[in-house]
Design an enzyme around this catalytic site. Structure first.
Site, PDB file in Angstrom:
ATOM      1  N   GLU A 428       0.848  -1.165   0.000  1.00 39.90           N
ATOM      2  CA  GLU A 428       0.000   0.000   0.000  1.00 39.90           C
ATOM      3  C   GLU A 428       0.895   1.230   0.000  1.00 39.90           C
ATOM      4  O   GLU A 428       1.687   1.427   0.910  1.00 39.90           O
ATOM      5  CB  GLU A 428      -0.843  -0.122   1.280  1.00 39.90           C
ATOM      6  N   ASP A 502      -0.423  -2.322   6.038  1.00 41.86           N
ATOM      7  CA  ASP A 502      -0.179  -1.898   7.415  1.00 41.86           C
ATOM      8  C   ASP A 502      -1.171  -2.548   8.360  1.00 41.86           C
ATOM      9  O   ASP A 502      -2.281  -2.879   7.975  1.00 41.86           O
ATOM     10  CB  ASP A 502      -0.339  -0.370   7.524  1.00 41.86           C
ATOM     11  N   ASP A 504      -3.183  -1.460  10.419  1.00 44.68           N
ATOM     12  CA  ASP A 504      -4.150  -0.509  10.967  1.00 44.68           C
ATOM     13  C   ASP A 504      -5.457  -0.638  10.181  1.00 44.68           C
ATOM     14  O   ASP A 504      -5.587  -1.501   9.315  1.00 44.68           O
ATOM     15  CB  ASP A 504      -3.596   0.923  10.908  1.00 44.68           C
ATOM     16  N   ASP A 506      -6.840   1.273   7.915  1.00 43.40           N
ATOM     17  CA  ASP A 506      -6.700   1.462   6.469  1.00 43.40           C
ATOM     18  C   ASP A 506      -6.113   0.231   5.810  1.00 43.40           C
ATOM     19  O   ASP A 506      -6.539  -0.183   4.732  1.00 43.40           O
ATOM     20  CB  ASP A 506      -5.776   2.650   6.166  1.00 43.40           C
TER      21      ASP A 506
END
Ligand code: 0RA
Length: 641
Positions: A428, A502, A504, A506
């Protein structure tokens, strides 16, 4: 009541030694999936009592010590003495393989089968201990077992109440489940909720006693699969107010279908169940349903003059566009096929579903003309969109043939040309892409950075998807063709496609989106096991000259707990992959010698697709709520069902 269960009906079969010797043969794996099957097995027995009409409440508890208790208000396992074994029926059911199933008779519907249905004795064999309580004949009967062996006789005491039912508590054996015996709340709650939807009127109570404050949820749906469909459509805009529901029995096979078309949905989402088991790979029930939907709506379209005599039929996909539905069949002798035994094979079911649903759906449509018309309108729109998409695809194909599809500019390819050893990391953003490019082994590892949210697939159509830049890079980088065309594995440029995002919200969002893309448009990649999820660490823990990478909060706490009380240490939390040094990324996440990767299974992708609909729905409020309540849970461990 005609049922008259005597202990003599139990045939003596084998003991439990083979189960402990080869647990995999009975529960598939001794990993988390097999562990959770133990609970499903006991619950299935209680569900069978419910289907036979004797039970309407099932309580499942995860106890503070990690054991599980399942309590039902059925008739209770019989406790009378078996003439040939000289033991109680209860002891026989618990200690003899398949004995439970021999209570077929006229007790009603025995539905467990396929994946589970191996018998409570298997749970007993694989548990450190089991305690059974039966309320029956105004008595309370109890017996304890350890690793399948009875500890003492069946104890019976008078009961002041007249309740009936069965309670089974068990602690899985760590000698068998060497990877641990921790039950996952969301895995169990998901399945219990599903069972409550599939068995209308059965109340399921689920309590987790492990936290300081016990957590309880109740699942109870009088509307059954109608409410299931309602739930799946909760963020979408319905095309018709009431859910279409048909049910009936043919040749001893129970069939139930609930359908809802939505305005703002473009794919079809039909879930199939056979004997309460989700048939991920479809089967004859879904084939029958699809066939009858296509035929019924084409007939209606001609009758209503929506397609002219010289015009072609609508395709099944056109008709199913925007459809959410559940079909649940209960088959006395189910045949499950395929590698994962999640495809219904009984050939008779296809025709029975087709004729039963055909009759009842036609009747429904006769009385609900406006509903039929709006479904047809949507299908005709879908037909036109598909035509446009086909033209767009032709364009893409012609272009790619002419230009022999140059690889995307931002792909950092590997030098190997052997797909079997090549990997591609989908990362990403450019910053993580940079770390990965520097950290990789360029001989066999390629990096493709994808920008932001690649796109909103739910809200768009095929033509737009294939025009999207990120999707085009992905497709060309992988060497793939277009949905609907033959998947040609010989064209695939990498045999490991690794999603590395990641840790998280997102990141999990993008992972969900990529999984959804693969699930919907390149499902063979998932089926054939080419898709993986990278597992980057969340923390680096340093103490003196030692350092450790931790992949979860729990692992971090465990490691810290191993330190002496006054130890000095520092914790670095990686907020994103871009924050890691390239060599750290290599050591922890990309080096085949040291990394952990999860292979994505079809259920993971199916789950992702379900989440995706919520995440990508048009309405912002439910989406935010979903992320807030589930964001923390939607981590990598969720994929490891
Ligand atoms: C055998 C026969 C009967 C019930 C059961 C087993 C039974 C097993 C389990 C396991 C969990 N809950 C259960 N409830 C019932 C029929 C008993 C009769 O005819 O009275």
């Amino acid at each position: 009541m005609t049922s008259n269960y005597g202990a003599e009906q139990i045939q003596v079969l084998e003991g439990l030694d083979p189960v402990r010797k080869r647990p995999g043969m009975y529960i598939g794996t001794t990993g988390p999936r097999g562990l959770h099957h133990l609970v499903y097995e006991v619950v299935d027995n209680a569900i069978d009592e419910a289907l036979a009409g004797y039970c309407d409440h099932i309580e499942v508890e995860i106890n503070a010590d990690g054991s599980v208790t399942v309590t039902d208000n059925g008739r209770g396992i019989p406790t009378d003495i078996h003439p040939t074994t000289g033991k109680s029926a209860l002891e026989t059911v618990l200690t003899v393989l398949h004995a439970g199933g021999k209570f077929g008779g006229d007790s009603g519907y025995k539905v467990s089968g396929g994946l589970h249905g191996v018998g409570v004795s298997v749970v007993n064999a694989l548990s450190e201990w089991v305690e059974v309580t039966v309320w029956r004949d105004k008595k309370v009967h109890t017996q304890r077992f350890e690793r399948g062996v009875p500890i003492g006789e069946l104890q019976s005491k008078p009961d002041h109440e007249t309740r009936t039912g069965t309670r089974v508590s068990f602690l899985p054996d760590t000698q068998i489940f060497t990877g641990g015996i921790e039950f996952d709340y969301s895995t169990l709650s998901g399945r219990l909720r599903e069972l409550a939807y599939l068995n209308a009127g059965v109340k399921m109570t689920f309590t987790d006693h492990r936290p300081d404050e016990p957590h309880e949820e109740v699942y109870f749906y009088e509307g059954g699969i109608r409410q299931y469909v309602e739930y799946m459509c909760r963020e979408k805009e319905a095309l018709h107010k009431d859910i279409i529901y048909v049910s009936g029995e043919r040749n001893g096979i129970q069939i139930e279908v609930a359908l809802q078309w939505c305005i703002d949905a473009y794919s079809d989402n039909l879930l199939g169940f056979a004997n309460n088991i989700r048939t991920i790979d479809g089967g004859t029930h879904l084939e029958g349903l699809k066939a009858v939907l296509t035929r019924t709506f084409n007939n209606l379209a001609r009758k209503r003059n929506k397609i002219k005599e010289n015009e072609p039929n609508l395709s099944g996909e056109n008709i199913r566009e925007g459809l959410t539905g559940v079909i649940s069949v209960k088959v006395p002798e189910p045949e499950f096929e395929g590698q994962t035994k999640t495809k219904l094979g009984n050939t008779e079911v296809r025709g029975l579903v087709d004729s039963m649903v055909g009759e009842k759906l036609n009747e429904f449509l006769e009385f609900n003309l406006p509903i039929g018309d709006s479904i047809l309108e949507k299908a005709i729109q879908a037909f036109k969109a598909a035509e446009a998409a086909r033209r767009a695809r032709d364009l893409v194909r012609r272009k790619s043939v002419l230009e022999s599809s140059p690889l995307p500019g931002k792909l950092a390819d590997c030098s190997s040309r052997d797909p079997r050893e090549s990997e591609i990391y989908l990362v990403e953003g450019d910053s993580a892409g940079g770390s990965a490019k520097q950290g990789r082994d360029r001989k066999f590892q390629a990096i493709l950075p994808l920008r932001g949210k690649i796109l909103n697939i739910e809200k768009t159509d095929d033509a737009k998807i294939y025009k999207n830049n990120e999707v085009q890079s992905l497709i060309t980088a992988l060497g793939l063709g277009i949905k609907g065309e033959e998947f040609d594995p010989s064209q695939l440029r990498y045999h490991r496609i690794v999603i590395m995002t990641d840790a998280d919200v997102d990141g999990s969002h993008i992972r969900t989106l990529l999984l959804t893309f693969f699930y919907r448009y390149q499902r063979e990649l998932v089926d054939q096991g080419y898709i993986y999820i990278a597992c980057p660490p969340l923390y680096k823990l340093e103490r003196g000259k030692n350092h450790y990478y931790c992949y979860s909060e729990r692992e971090l706490q465990q490691k810290i707990a191993e330190f002496p009380a006054n130890a000095n240490y520092t914790i670095q939390r990686f907020k994103g992959l871009g924050e890691m040094m390239p060599e750290q990324l290599w050591d922890t996440t990309m080096n085949p010698e040291t990394r952990t990767m999860k292979r994505v299974e079809i259920e993971d992708a199916a789950k992702a697709e379900e989440l995706f609909t919520i995440l990508m729905g048009d309405r912002v409020a439910p989406r935010r709520e979903f992320i807030e309540t589930h964001g923390a849970r939607m981590n990598l461990t969720d994929l490891d069902i």
